[in-house]
Design an enzyme around this catalytic site. Structure first.
Site, PDB file in Angstrom:
ATOM      1  NE  ARG A 172      58.687  12.572   1.821  1.00 19.65           N
ATOM      2  CZ  ARG A 172      58.912  13.173   2.991  1.00 19.65           C
ATOM      3  NH1 ARG A 172      59.704  12.594   3.887  1.00 19.65           N
ATOM      4  NH2 ARG A 172      58.401  14.332   3.280  1.00 19.65           N
ATOM      5  CB  ALA A 189      63.263  24.551  -3.677  1.00 19.27           C
ATOM      6  CB  SER A 242      57.045  27.120   5.046  1.00 19.16           C
ATOM      7  OG  SER A 242      56.407  27.767   3.966  1.00 19.16           O
ATOM      8  CD  GLU A 263      54.527  14.645   4.568  1.00 17.12           C
ATOM      9  OE1 GLU A 263      54.947  14.974   5.695  1.00 17.12           O
ATOM     10  OE2 GLU A 263      53.910  13.584   4.360  1.00 17.12           O
ATOM     11  CG  LEU A 264      52.374  21.611   5.772  1.00 19.40           C
ATOM     12  CD1 LEU A 264      51.096  22.304   6.220  1.00 19.40           C
ATOM     13  CD2 LEU A 264      52.816  22.115   4.403  1.00 19.40           C
ATOM     14  NE  ARG A 291      68.553  12.930   7.747  1.00 22.36           N
ATOM     15  CZ  ARG A 291      67.273  12.767   7.438  1.00 22.36           C
ATOM     16  NH1 ARG A 291      66.336  13.144   8.283  1.00 22.36           N
ATOM     17  NH2 ARG A 291      66.917  12.210   6.307  1.00 22.36           N
ATOM     18  CB  CYS A 297      60.407  19.164   8.327  1.00 23.16           C
ATOM     19  SG  CYS A 297      60.662  17.561   7.561  1.00 23.16           S
ATOM     20  CD  GLU A 394      60.057  24.387  10.456  1.00 20.46           C
ATOM     21  OE1 GLU A 394      59.668  25.180   9.586  1.00 20.46           O
ATOM     22  OE2 GLU A 394      60.311  23.198  10.214  1.00 20.46           O
ATOM     23  CB  SER A 459      63.593   9.999   7.423  1.00 19.09           C
ATOM     24  OG  SER A 459      63.351  11.240   8.018  1.00 19.09           O
TER      25      SER A 459
HETATM   26  P1  NAD Z   1      58.870  27.110   1.371  1.00 19.97           P
HETATM   27  O1  NAD Z   1      57.485  26.885   1.834  1.00 19.97           O
HETATM   28  O2  NAD Z   1      59.382  28.496   1.358  1.00 19.97           O
HETATM   29  O3  NAD Z   1      59.054  26.566  -0.111  1.00 19.97           O
HETATM   30  C1  NAD Z   1      58.684  25.255  -0.458  1.00 19.97           C
HETATM   31  C2  NAD Z   1      58.290  25.243  -1.910  1.00 19.97           C
HETATM   32  O4  NAD Z   1      57.153  26.084  -2.093  1.00 19.97           O
HETATM   33  C3  NAD Z   1      59.371  25.772  -2.842  1.00 19.97           C
HETATM   34  O5  NAD Z   1      59.376  25.026  -4.025  1.00 19.97           O
HETATM   35  C4  NAD Z   1      58.915  27.190  -3.111  1.00 19.97           C
HETATM   36  O6  NAD Z   1      59.351  27.704  -4.347  1.00 19.97           O
HETATM   37  C5  NAD Z   1      57.413  27.000  -3.124  1.00 19.97           C
HETATM   38  N1  NAD Z   1      56.675  28.236  -2.869  1.00 19.97           N
HETATM   39  C6  NAD Z   1      57.092  29.330  -2.191  1.00 19.97           C
HETATM   40  N2  NAD Z   1      56.114  30.277  -2.215  1.00 19.97           N
HETATM   41  C7  NAD Z   1      55.077  29.751  -2.903  1.00 19.97           C
HETATM   42  C8  NAD Z   1      53.792  30.238  -3.266  1.00 19.97           C
HETATM   43  N3  NAD Z   1      53.384  31.462  -2.933  1.00 19.97           N
HETATM   44  N4  NAD Z   1      52.978  29.435  -3.968  1.00 19.97           N
HETATM   45  C9  NAD Z   1      53.384  28.203  -4.326  1.00 19.97           C
HETATM   46  N5  NAD Z   1      54.590  27.687  -4.032  1.00 19.97           N
HETATM   47  C10 NAD Z   1      55.425  28.455  -3.312  1.00 19.97           C
HETATM   48  O7  NAD Z   1      59.781  26.137   2.244  1.00 19.97           O
HETATM   49  P2  NAD Z   1      61.367  25.930   2.120  1.00 19.97           P
HETATM   50  O8  NAD Z   1      62.027  27.087   2.766  1.00 19.97           O
HETATM   51  O9  NAD Z   1      61.757  25.570   0.739  1.00 19.97           O
HETATM   52  O10 NAD Z   1      61.558  24.602   2.991  1.00 19.97           O
HETATM   53  C11 NAD Z   1      61.635  24.623   4.347  1.00 19.97           C
HETATM   54  C12 NAD Z   1      60.303  24.267   4.965  1.00 19.97           C
HETATM   55  O11 NAD Z   1      59.880  22.992   4.486  1.00 19.97           O
HETATM   56  C13 NAD Z   1      60.388  24.117   6.459  1.00 19.97           C
HETATM   57  O12 NAD Z   1      59.254  24.670   7.045  1.00 19.97           O
HETATM   58  C14 NAD Z   1      60.414  22.609   6.667  1.00 19.97           C
HETATM   59  O13 NAD Z   1      59.988  22.190   7.920  1.00 19.97           O
HETATM   60  C15 NAD Z   1      59.520  22.159   5.566  1.00 19.97           C
HETATM   61  N6  NAD Z   1      59.767  20.752   5.228  1.00 19.97           N
HETATM   62  C16 NAD Z   1      58.838  19.829   5.586  1.00 19.97           C
HETATM   63  C17 NAD Z   1      59.068  18.490   5.325  1.00 19.97           C
HETATM   64  C18 NAD Z   1      58.064  17.455   5.710  1.00 19.97           C
HETATM   65  O14 NAD Z   1      58.122  16.359   5.161  1.00 19.97           O
HETATM   66  N7  NAD Z   1      57.141  17.732   6.602  1.00 19.97           N
HETATM   67  C19 NAD Z   1      60.237  18.091   4.680  1.00 19.97           C
HETATM   68  C20 NAD Z   1      61.164  19.069   4.322  1.00 19.97           C
HETATM   69  C21 NAD Z   1      60.907  20.404   4.597  1.00 19.97           C
END
Ligand code: NAD
Length: 498
Positions: A172, A189, A242, A263-264, A291, A297, A394, A459
């Protein structure tokens, strides 16, 4: 611990590159360090991948910066054809990619195959968009000047993705960046690097020129991404993850006034009105809630059901949830896999305990199984109190939290909308009603970026995905997706009159 996964999956994992990808070559981390990638269903280690640090990050970004001008000068058609080839290669390798995805993050194989189709479609969509980057031409009011509006690639981009959709969250962003002519540094990730590395290898095979996409896997995201964010040389960050990390990156982006797409997180309301078709609503919640084992998210987090239909809805949902087959996502017949890591299962268990402490009733599930794997059973809670923590965070797990609204003399729509909007997030909202006026009102008044009316799935690569409030900035996919990677430039030219 050495993996005892089936040999076919082990062979597939063994073929996935595990190094960093910089300037078209697979290279180990400068430090030589690696980190483990585990299978959440078995808790066994699948393999180790390169553990990049600030040195690797600098090298990757330098490469992206060095290649930006030449990449931007390539023809839209050539970029489009790379994306078409990559799309086809992903489709051809569906089973292999799905096996890797299931092994590293747990979703059942049929869902993983579904994500491969969904993720690949972003490449096909942006292959089509690459050759349709438009502009505008007008004349100033006084007739003296031409206004020529063009679009140019924004420049080297930082892409950061989460673990829950390891392929689609990458395509995407990479799809529109390629289409627009941007070079990239990409950090997937740490829980799911293998799918991203496989995708990278597919793009190499599809003919993506050296240096356009540079990938750094790391167990220390703050250092690698921080290096990029504070370098002053990247022009854009596209982040999915996040809200907490998104806010941190927004702060860093301010330092160089970098363009951002965020995209949070979400806290999606799912509203079942008194006139809803309850069977359809249950079909919808099974998708919107289950799902990815609830780890989306877009997952329905708060299920508001009108009191007149709440018993039917709850009984039917509990029957469907109880009938789901939980197990290793790679096993035949599994419908619900493990959560991604122990911390995730602990969090879900804690939220359920807290809700029960606030007076919720467990209709089904709610008890973690013993044994290996980060499993949590499909769970239905009813009479959830607005003060329970899961209303404000969440859940990210297979827990359906039902909250009643309305009454015998009231459709309760004001109450439902007020409850739904009572959150700092605004990604998506779902509503089930057969009344056109109610559907209109809900579509207008829910404070979200996306609304599903009588559907549990929003989506789609052709749609602009994204949120309002603390759910983010910008849109991915659809006609708007490529705009995130383009700067508008306007050229003024006098019109010769003689
Ligand atoms: P996360 O924020 O912990 O991690 C996301 C990415 O950020 C990972 O690659 C991680 O390594 C990186 N990251 C972590 N700490 C960082 C830092 N200090 N500096 C820079 N990068 C850092 O989120 P997650 O647990 O991997 O994913 C789940 C979250 O993602 C949920 O909140 C979910 O809602 C959100 N999400 C949003 C969408 C959307 O399109 N809005 C889609 C999928 C997931």
């Amino acid at each position: 611990m050495t993996a005892t996964i089936p040999s076919t999956t082990a062979e597939i994992i063994g073929r996935v590159p595990t190094d960093l990808f910089i300037d078209g070559r697979w290279v180990p981390a400068a430090s030589g360090a690696t980190f483990a990638v585990d299978n959440p269903a078995t808790e066994e280690t699948l393999t180790h991948v390169a553990d990049g640090d600030a040195t690797d990050a600098r090298r990757a970004l330098q490469t992206a910066v060095d290649h930006q001008a030449a990449w931007a000068a390539t023809s839209p058609r050539s970029r489009s054809e790379i994306l078409y080839r990559a799309y086809q290669l992903i489709i051809d390798r569906t089973d292999e990619i799905a096996a890797v995805m299931t092994a590293e993050m747990g979703k059942p194989l049929p869902e993983a195959r579904g994500e491969v189709a969904y993720g690949a479609e972003f490449f096909r969509w942006f292959a089509e968009e690459a050759v349709r980057i438009g502009g505008d031409h007008t004349i100033t009011g006084d007739g003296a000047n031409r206004i020529v509006v063009t679009r140019q690639p924004v420049g080297p981009c930082i892409l950061v993705t989460p673990w829950n959709f390891p392929l689609a969250m990458g395509t995407r962003k990479i799809g529109p960046a390629i289409a627009a002519g941007c070079t990239m540094v990409f950090k997937p990730a740490e829980l799911t690097p293998l799918t991203a590395l496989l995708l990278t290898d597919i793009l190499r095979e599809a003919g993506l020129p050296d240096g356009v996409l540079n990938v750094v896997t790391t167990s220390d995201p703050g250092t690698v991404v921080g290096e990029w964010m504070t370098s002053g040389r990247a022009r854009k960050v596209s982040f999915t993850g996040s809200t907490e990390v998104g806010k941190l990156l927004l702060g860093q982006a301010a330092g160089s006034v970098m363009r951002t797409s965020m995209e949070l997180g979400g806290n999606a309301p799912f509203i079942v009105c008194a006139d809803a078709d309850v069977d359809r609503a249950v079909d919808g919640i099974m998708v919107a809630k289950m799902r990815n084992m609830g780890q989306a998210c877009t997952a329905a987090n708060r299920i508001f059901v009108h009191r007149s239909v709440i018993d039917d809805f709850t009984d039917e949902l509990a029957a469907r949830m109880t009938g789901l087959v939980v197990g290793d996502g790679s096993a035949d017949g599994t419908q619900v896999g493990p959560l991604v890591e122990a911390k995730a299962a602990d969090k879900v268990a804690g939220l359920v305990d807290d809700a029960v402490g606030h007076g919720a009733r467990i209709v089904c599930g709610g008890r973690r199984p013993a044994g290996a794997g980060h499993f949590y059973p499909p769970t239905v809670l009813t009479d959830v109190h607005p003060g329970a923590e899961l209303m404000h965070t969440e859940i990210f797990g297979p827990v359906a939290a039902i909250i009643p609204f309305g009454g015998p003399d009231s459709d309760g729509l004001d109450e439902a909308i007020a409850l739904a909007n009572d959150t700092p997030w605004g990604l998506v909202g779902y509503a089930y009603t057969q009344d056109l006026d109610r559907a209109d009102r809900l579509s207008t008044e829910l404070q979200v970026g996306m609304v599903g009316i009588n559907t549990g799935l929003v989506s789609n690569p052709a749609a602009p995905f994204g949120g309002v409030k603390e759910s983010g900035l910008g849109r991915e996919g659809g006609r708007l997706g490529i705009e995130e990677f383009l700067d508008v430039k306007y050229v003024a030219r006098p019109i010769r009159t003689s």
